[in-house]
Design an enzyme around this catalytic site. Structure first.
Site, PDB file in Angstrom:
ATOM      1  N   ASP A 106      89.144  37.784   9.486  1.00 22.07           N
ATOM      2  CA  ASP A 106      88.426  37.794  10.765  1.00 22.07           C
ATOM      3  C   ASP A 106      89.059  37.443  11.779  1.00 22.07           C
ATOM      4  O   ASP A 106      89.863  36.735  11.515  1.00 22.07           O
ATOM      5  CB  ASP A 106      86.781  37.645  10.293  1.00 22.07           C
ATOM      6  N   ASP A 144      83.165  34.062   8.328  1.00 20.08           N
ATOM      7  CA  ASP A 144      82.280  32.954   8.640  1.00 20.08           C
ATOM      8  C   ASP A 144      81.242  33.501   8.949  1.00 20.08           C
ATOM      9  O   ASP A 144      80.469  32.370   9.228  1.00 20.08           O
ATOM     10  CB  ASP A 144      83.038  31.908   9.731  1.00 20.08           C
TER      11      ASP A 144
END
Length: 873
Positions: free
Chosen positions: A332, A601
């Protein structure tokens, strides 16, 4: 992900249909003694710890190789008893199994303790309410009938029947893969509703978005909806286990072929079926690398501890091999490639002019949002800390009172909050510019409201695109007056677009270097983000991540079959993705034959992390992500991950070295013994001598976990291959057999006749026994030293074996073991092993054989590398 009828559960439905008082009565809740209640949890925790220990104990002693050895030992003991022979060799093997299992158990316990120390924060506790008193227990120790308390930010640890709720909103994204926010209550369930709408049941794994609740535990662990779902999945077998199974398969094939062959040959020579069978079993034991599970365990655990020192925590040592095999890393953007410290650069109207009203509305939306604040909210709220602005924003907050909200989700991509200001209600929306713009009917510019012309939106879009191309992050702010005091998604329409809040998220300085290092390790990096196309493209251009085409979530939805496989394979940048789309891309890459890692995350990364071969989280990730991830890096930096990958590959390569060299060496010895057994009138080596030879060799191999590796090998992902193992074995094994046969011929026709004054058939029976003892002693020594040399030569690609040194600790260990092996030729061990002292004249021949052997093996290694390109994978 869980869908529709999967939520339908007769057991849960039974309690959903009951009044709270009925449930209390059924669980006899109020009659429970508190001390006994607390004692139950303490006992349960002790039971779980004991159970975990027995699992480690089972893993340490029960493995495919031990099973093979145990079968061989039982057969051997039966034959030895039948022959009235000593069962010492069998006892010796059992001792080895016990020692080996104990070593692995100790290593596993140390590793478990190390992981526990470094991941203690991952173990969640839950607040339990009993008789108006509260105490905490670990999630895993929950029991049926416990009343748990949960509020904003908590994760539901079990399936519970809600008995008290206040403004309780729960995210079920972990179950559905979508950002489903459900309002929960304690009211009795009404029959005939769709099962997914049972709003008085909270499911394990879901998260509290806002509000407060209490619930009675109805199911825990594998008995929950989520637990059953996970159990129903086809659990992905760890590649390290696949590798062991491959090696076991090779071993079994050779045992099935060699054991009967040796038995037939020996029975013809010895004319004693029991003796021949005992020798064949000894050969089978000699071929079996008993220490393989231990060496694999030590390699993995050592690598795990080394990675811990490099700020990488591995929850399961078996995942180390997946780390070494990984060839694609999906990341990401936020905080991985960028600094994760957004700076609020501008707050503008729709045409890019500074607008304080836009900032005020954005600030109110972020301040009152009840869910956890993301990095965008935090950047906005920092303006309230500016010394000369503090009072201004405090007064702003007092002016507006929050009435209701609709939380963010990944379909709408914005947050709606309803405020009251004096006698009017104001709905303020903040989020993705494209999604917000679609809900707007008007724009505000210079305090005037203008209706949006659907055919003339290029000007507004141009302003956004220009900022996105510069790597900025943009969120839109819109509002409208409303008469309601409660809102739903149906109210999110006919809005007035007021402007934009613009942030700058600079790429990390270390990210560009890390990307290059990962590429040097032949790992392809793919960006999977929910952010907009232009932002992702700008960041990737600065970091050197290129893609044939930038694929958006909207485009992904339209692809299927081969088109999807090709698009995912050829392109590296994917934007505007939902959590399910991230998971789908990971799955597609796996279907293409890749070993995929995913680093994320946020809750939106959860599905992809779970699906990946290596799920990677950071220490600052949300609880759900850290709990499900295989790996946690303590520093949010790709360079840390690169070091971890190298450790994973090092562990794998050293395991591969042991497997290839050991199978090659054992295979050569078995060929030699088989051939010698055909032509010699006696067995060239006893069963006990085979065991001792195998033991010494295995002790030498215990140094592999500390060995260095060739740099040009570690830059490639590592994979198991039966073909590569057998190629190595068939190539180098017969070479050692040639020198063994030369040694047999020298000993039988020259050296032993010289020492005892005649050929074997010409001397007395007593002298023949001495002849056999000297023959076996000399070959034992030659075999031991050639096996040692093959480790030294084949452990890496260096051709000069004199310079081809182990690290100091490894070399010292090797030397000490070989020196200590000399005691086998002296009493009392020599008598037990049927060996005798060796005349010094033999060492001249042995030196010559070793020099020629090392030369030939070195030449063969050059040819092997030229043919197969690499020595180890």
């Amino acid at each position: 992900m869980l869908k529709g009828d999967f939520f339908y559960n007769e057991y849960l439905k039974k309690y959903a249909l009951k009044d709270i008082e009925e449930i209390y009565d059924e669980f006899n809740f109020f009659n429970k003694d508190l001390d006994r209640f607390q004692s139950k949890h303490i006992k349960k925790e002790k039971y779980i710890k004991l159970n975990n220990f027995f699992i480690l104990l089972q893993n340490a002693f029960i493995n495919p190789f031990n099973m093979i050895l145990i079968v061989l030992v039982f057969i051997s003991i039966f034959i030895e008893n039948h022959l009235n022979r000593s069962i010492t060799p069998s006892i010796f093997i059992i001792t080895l199994l016990i020692i080996g299992g104990t070593i692995r158990l100790v290593r596993e316990l140390k590793s478990t303790f190390f992981i526990k120390i470094n991941t203690s924060e991952f173990t969640n506790e839950v607040l339990i309410k009993k008789n108006k008193r509260y105490f905490k227990v670990k999630n895993k120790n929950l029991s049926l009938g416990d009343v748990i308390v949960f509020s904003f930010g908590d994760k539901i640890p079990a399936d519970v029947r809600i008995i008290k709720a206040k403004n309780l909103l729960i995210s079920e994204s972990i179950l559905t893969g979508e950002s489903t926010i459900v309002e929960k209550n304690s009211q009795k369930f009404i029959e005939n509703k769709d099962s997914i709408s049972i709003n008085n049941i909270a499911f394990m794994g879901t998260s509290v978005v806002s509000g407060y609740g209490e619930g009675i535990v109805l199911a825990t662990g594998e008995n929950t909806i989520y637990g059953k779902y996970i159990k129903s999945l086809q659990i992905q077998e760890k590649k390290i286990e696949n590798g062991i199974n491959l090696v076991t398969f090779i071993l079994i094939k050779f045992l099935l072929f060699l054991t009967p062959t040796v038995f037939i040959i020996s029975s013809v020579i010895k004319k004693d079926l029991s003796e021949a069978l005992l020798f064949a079993i000894s050969i089978a034991i000699g071929l079996t690398p008993e220490m393989l599970p231990i060496i694999i365990s030590v390699c993995l655990i050592k690598g795990n501890i080394s990675m811990g020192k490099k700020q990488t925590i591995i929850k399961d040592v078996n995942i180390m091999e997946n780390f070494g095999s990984m060839d694609i890393l999906c990341v990401d953007k936020t905080g991985t490639l960028t600094g994760d410290k957004l700076i609020l650069e501008y707050y503008t109207d729709i045409l890019g002019n500074e607008s304080l009203e836009t900032l005020e509305f954005a600030y109110l939306n972020s301040f009152y949002y009840s869910n956890s604040k993301n990095h965008l909210d935090e950047a906005i709220l920092k303006v309230g800390d500016i010394p000369n602005k503090k009072q201004y924003f405090k007064d702003l907050i007092k002016k507006f009172k929050k009435l209701d909200e609709v939380p963010f989700d990944y379909k709408r991509k914005f947050v709606s909050i309803l405020f009251s200001e004096q006698e009017k209600q104001l709905l303020i929306i903040k989020g993705n510019p494209e999604k917000v713009y679609k809900r707007c009917k008007y724009i505000k510019y210079k305090n005037k409201i203008h209706k949006i012309d659907p055919n003339d939106s290029k000007g507004v879009q141009y302003v956004i695109n220009e900022m996105l191309e510069d790597g900025m992050q943009v969120i839109a702010v819109a509002y409208k007056n409303i008469s309601n005091k409660k809102i739903s998604i149906n109210d999110e329409k006919d809005l007035i677009l007021i402007g934009y809040v613009i942030f700058f998220d600079a790429p990390k300085k270390s990210a560009s270097i890390a990307v290059k290092k990962l590429r040097n390790l032949h790992i392809n990096i793919k960006l999977l983000t929910g952010d907009q196309k232009n932002i992702a493209n700008s960041i990737c251009n600065r970091l050197g991540i290129t893609s044939n085409h930038i694929i958006t979530g909207e485009e992904i939805e339209k692809l299927s079959g081969d088109d999807l496989l090709i698009a995912v394979e050829k392109n590296n940048i994917f934007t505007d993705l939902t959590p399910l789309q991230k998971e789908m891309i990971v799955k597609t890459l796996q279907n293409n034959g890749h070993v995929v890692g995913f680093l994320g995350d946020g809750i939106n990364d959860l599905a992809a992390i779970r699906k990946a071969n290596v799920g990677i989280s950071v220490n600052s990730a949300v609880k759900e992500v850290k709990q499900i991830a295989d790996v946690v890096i303590l520093k949010k930096d790709l360079e840390v991950l690169e070091k971890g990958i190298l450790e994973g590959r090092k562990a794998y390569i050293n395991i591969n070295k042991y497997i290839k060299i050991t199978f090659s060496s054992n295979f050569g010895n078995i060929i030699s013994i088989g051939i010698a057994s055909i032509f010699l009138p006696f067995i060239p080596i006893t069963a006990t001598q085979i065991l001792i030879l195998n033991l010494i060799y295995d002790m030498l191999c215990l140094i592999f976990p500390w060995d260095n590796i060739d740099e040009d090998v570690s830059i490639f992902p590592q994979t198991w291959s039966v073909k590569k193992i057998t190629n190595f074995m068939f190539f180098f094994g017969p070479i050692s057999s040639i020198f063994d046969i030369i040694t047999f011929l020298f000993l039988y026709y020259i050296f032993c006749p010289y020492i005892y004054g005649g050929m074997f058939n010409e001397i007395s029976l007593i002298t023949q026994e001495n002849f056999i003892s000297l023959f076996q002693s000399c070959w034992f020594l030659e075999s031991l030293w050639t096996q040692t040399m093959i480790i030294q030569i084949l452990k890496n690609k260096k051709i000069n074996f004199i310079k081809n040194q182990f690290p100091f600790f490894v070399f010292t260990t090797l030397l000490l073991i070989l020196i200590s092996s000399i005691c086998f030729w002296y009493k009392p061990l020599s008598g037990w092993l049927n060996m005798t002292s060796i005349p010094s004249l033999y060492f001249i021949f042995l030196f010559f054989v070793l020099v020629v052997y090392m030369t030939i093996i070195s030449i063969a290694k050059i040819y092997y590398i030229k043919k197969y390109k690499r020595l180890y994978n």
